[in-house]
Scaffold this active site. Sequence first.
Site, PDB file in Angstrom:
ATOM      1  N   TYR A   1     -15.257 121.548  19.625  1.00  0.00           N
ATOM      2  CA  TYR A   1     -14.252 120.528  19.278  1.00  0.00           C
ATOM      3  C   TYR A   1     -14.848 119.146  19.050  1.00  0.00           C
ATOM      4  CZ  TYR A   1     -10.991 124.026  21.140  1.00  0.00           C
ATOM      5  OH  TYR A   1     -10.288 125.167  21.372  1.00  0.00           O
TER       6      TYR A   1
ATOM      7  N   HIS B   1      -9.082 115.252  16.490  1.00  0.00           N
ATOM      8  CA  HIS B   1      -8.358 115.140  17.765  1.00  0.00           C
ATOM      9  C   HIS B   1      -9.250 114.564  18.864  1.00  0.00           C
ATOM     10  CE1 HIS B   1      -4.475 115.937  19.317  1.00  0.00           C
ATOM     11  NE2 HIS B   1      -4.669 117.105  19.899  1.00  0.00           N
TER      12      HIS B   1
ATOM     13  N   TYR C   1      -8.472 120.621  28.785  1.00  0.00           N
ATOM     14  CA  TYR C   1      -7.990 120.604  27.403  1.00  0.00           C
ATOM     15  C   TYR C   1      -6.960 119.500  27.234  1.00  0.00           C
ATOM     16  CZ  TYR C   1     -10.707 124.642  26.195  1.00  0.00           C
ATOM     17  OH  TYR C   1     -11.767 125.457  25.942  1.00  0.00           O
TER      18      TYR C   1
ATOM     19  N   ASN D   1       0.186 116.022  22.391  1.00  0.00           N
ATOM     20  CA  ASN D   1       0.227 116.755  23.664  1.00  0.00           C
ATOM     21  C   ASN D   1      -0.548 116.067  24.783  1.00  0.00           C
ATOM     22  OD1 ASN D   1       1.882 118.783  22.696  1.00  0.00           O
ATOM     23  ND2 ASN D   1       0.173 119.995  21.945  1.00  0.00           N
TER      24      ASN D   1
ATOM     25  N   ASN E   1      -3.911 119.226  26.253  1.00  0.00           N
ATOM     26  CA  ASN E   1      -2.544 119.344  26.765  1.00  0.00           C
ATOM     27  C   ASN E   1      -2.476 119.344  28.293  1.00  0.00           C
ATOM     28  OD1 ASN E   1      -3.675 121.842  27.117  1.00  0.00           O
ATOM     29  ND2 ASN E   1      -1.977 123.006  26.252  1.00  0.00           N
TER      30      ASN E   1
END
Length: 197
Positions: free
Chosen positions: A16, A21, A74, A122, A76
Amino acid sequence: MDTWLVIGLGNPGPKYAGNRHNVGAMVAAELVARHGGGSFKAHKARASVCELRLGMGPGGVPGPRCVVAVPSSYMNESGGPVSALLKFYSVDVERLIVVHDELDIPAGVIRLKRGGGEGGHNGLRSITKSVGTKDYLRVRVGIGRPPGRMDPADYVLRDFSATERRELPFVLGDAADAVESLVSLGLVDTQQRFHAR
């Protein structure tokens, strides 16, 4: 002098690392890099943290103590680590700054606000739930809307394009400047400086 907590949002792991994000985590890394000598260390609150002084006080003295952190959960589930860090460092939620990607702002544009909605983000939703209020500072790094009919969820989890990557160092620098300005000058002065661009 009261401590600030600066949270850079992202998802953990190399998969990621270059995603849109993860721009909040990239800004956190920029802040630590520009204040040489510090490095992130693992914290029991499920985060990587670095303590440093950000911004500039009157007469050029170093600014206030800041804990710059990237949750290792993560996106969220960001709220748990943020809430734990606020408690551990005895930081009031008024001195919480969350740096995150923002779909509703053109790519590369920096906007600042306190409170407001989560806009489907989120990470913000999780933080609001865990800290019990929306009333924290946000440094919003514009990533623009997805092209055509692309799902926003897919768009944010893709790496920056080649064109965007050329601009990225400037965007990260601007966002890091905005964080330093927030702790030195406050929200209104910082908004006037960055929103006028």
